[in-house]
Motif scaffolding. Structure first.
Motif, PDB file in Angstrom:
ATOM      1  N   GLY A  93       0.817  -1.208   0.000  1.00 47.31           N
ATOM      2  CA  GLY A  93       0.000   0.000   0.000  1.00 47.31           C
ATOM      3  C   GLY A  93       0.850   1.257   0.000  1.00 47.31           C
ATOM      4  O   GLY A  93       0.498   2.268  -0.632  1.00 47.31           O
ATOM      5  N   ARG A 110      -3.224  -2.505  -8.449  1.00 46.19           N
ATOM      6  CA  ARG A 110      -4.543  -2.181  -7.887  1.00 46.19           C
ATOM      7  C   ARG A 110      -5.620  -3.084  -8.483  1.00 46.19           C
ATOM      8  O   ARG A 110      -6.519  -3.538  -7.770  1.00 46.19           O
ATOM      9  N   ASN A 113      -5.238  -6.473  -6.993  1.00 41.57           N
ATOM     10  CA  ASN A 113      -5.616  -6.421  -5.582  1.00 41.57           C
ATOM     11  C   ASN A 113      -7.139  -6.401  -5.431  1.00 41.57           C
ATOM     12  O   ASN A 113      -7.684  -7.046  -4.522  1.00 41.57           O
ATOM     13  N   ASP A 114      -7.818  -5.680  -6.309  1.00 41.85           N
ATOM     14  CA  ASP A 114      -9.282  -5.650  -6.269  1.00 41.85           C
ATOM     15  C   ASP A 114      -9.867  -7.030  -6.564  1.00 41.85           C
ATOM     16  O   ASP A 114     -10.865  -7.438  -5.964  1.00 41.85           O
ATOM     17  N   ARG A 158      -5.412  -2.062   0.481  1.00 43.73           N
ATOM     18  CA  ARG A 158      -6.410  -1.044   0.148  1.00 43.73           C
ATOM     19  C   ARG A 158      -6.498   0.024   1.243  1.00 43.73           C
ATOM     20  O   ARG A 158      -6.518   1.230   0.952  1.00 43.73           O
ATOM     21  N   GLU A 161      -3.194   2.263   1.337  1.00 43.34           N
ATOM     22  CA  GLU A 161      -3.128   3.202   0.214  1.00 43.34           C
ATOM     23  C   GLU A 161      -4.132   4.334   0.386  1.00 43.34           C
ATOM     24  O   GLU A 161      -3.792   5.517   0.203  1.00 43.34           O
ATOM     25  N   ASN A 162      -5.366   3.998   0.731  1.00 47.60           N
ATOM     26  CA  ASN A 162      -6.395   5.035   0.890  1.00 47.60           C
ATOM     27  C   ASN A 162      -6.036   6.040   1.985  1.00 47.60           C
ATOM     28  O   ASN A 162      -6.282   7.246   1.838  1.00 47.60           O
TER      29      ASN A 162
END
Length: 283
Positions: A93, A110, A113-114, A158, A161-162
């Motif tokens: 991340g 990404r 990862n999703d 996730r 990173e967010n």
């Protein structure tokens, strides 16, 4: 013109009331089923709580016993999965947010990862079975921990990173302008600014893997004895619940309800702790 404006206002007001009503009904619908599940678990599971539940291993048919070996096995695999998955998730991340935010590799990461985040847990169990269990020709606690770690990683990636993306660039530029290396900016400033968010993601990942059954059926399987050897089949609470709930023996069914209640109480308690602890931290 005035009548047109008034009519439009009344129409929008009416639509607004309808949509608010639909939203309230949706909340009530969801809370109804959640409450039903929790109440059922409390009614059927809590009466089976006893000292023996935490001090004795899983019994045979018609015998008295508890869930000690399952609790020990689940704790071992959960801790090891967290030690493997959380650092990888935080580092990945961090790369996505700090180093390769707009690169092609980051976009591909990404996307993958999703996919991993939404993948059914049974698929992850089969994956670990094919690359590990099938190669060593036996089930083991290590395999179960690896399967749970794979579930932890995308959640932590996730969240990390967010959280890091929310930090304003001015904060980074101010530190770099004073001669601070980039790695120190990330570890000493960015991580400190978003530590509550990252920890929340890690704890939510723990709550997610605490009740996973499907991946453990193909990796750790189960064991009726107390074992600290991660290189052999290991008892765990989700699989014990699955096996005992499907059995024809009443005492095993009661232990299954007790185990399900334990997991539910743990997950609810963890979520409540996260909310209250970090809301107090913000104050």
């Amino acid at each position: 013109m005035q009548n047109y404006i008034t009519g439009r206002f009344k129409q929008r007001k009416c639509i607004n009331k309808v949509m608010i009503g639909v939203a309230i009904l949706a909340v009530i619908f969801g809370l109804f089923w959640l409450s039903w599940i929790i109440i059922t678990l409390i009614i059927k599971g809590v009466p089976a709580f006893s000292i023996e539940l935490f001090l004795e291993k899983t019994p045979g048919p018609g015998e008295k016993g508890g869930l000690l070996n399952a609790l020990i096995g689940s704790t071992q695999m959960l801790v090891i999965a967290l030690l493997i998955g959380a650092p990888i998730g935080v580092l990945a991340g961090t790369y996505l947010a700090e180093y390769g935010r707009f690169s092609k590799l980051a976009s591909m990461t990404r996307f993958l990862n999703d996919i991993l985040l939404s993948a059914p847990s049974i698929i992850i169990g089969l994956f670990i079975y094919s690359i590990y269990v099938a190669q060593v020709n036996h089930f083991s606690g290590w395999a179960g921990a690896l399967a749970l770690a794979v579930i932890v990683i995308p959640i932590v990636v996730r969240t990390t990173e967010n959280m890091l993306v929310l930090i304003p660039n001015n904060l980074r530029e101010a530190a770099i302008s004073l001669g601070c290396p980039r790695w120190k900016v990330i570890t000493m400033i960015c991580y400190k600014a978003v530590k509550s968010g990252i920890l929340t993601g890690i704890l939510l990942a723990v709550a997610r893997i605490a009740g996973e059954t499907a991946p453990l059926l193909f990796t750790a399987l189960s064991n009726q004895f107390i074992s600290f050897n991660m290189n052999e089949p290991m008892s765990n609470l989700p699989v014990v619940i699955y096996q005992y709930a499907a059995s024809p023996f009443k005492d095993w069914n009661e232990l299954a309800w007790a185990g399900a209640s334990l997991i539910t109480i743990f997950v609810l308690g963890l979520n409540i702790f996260i909310r209250f602890y970090f809301s107090n931290q913000k104050k």
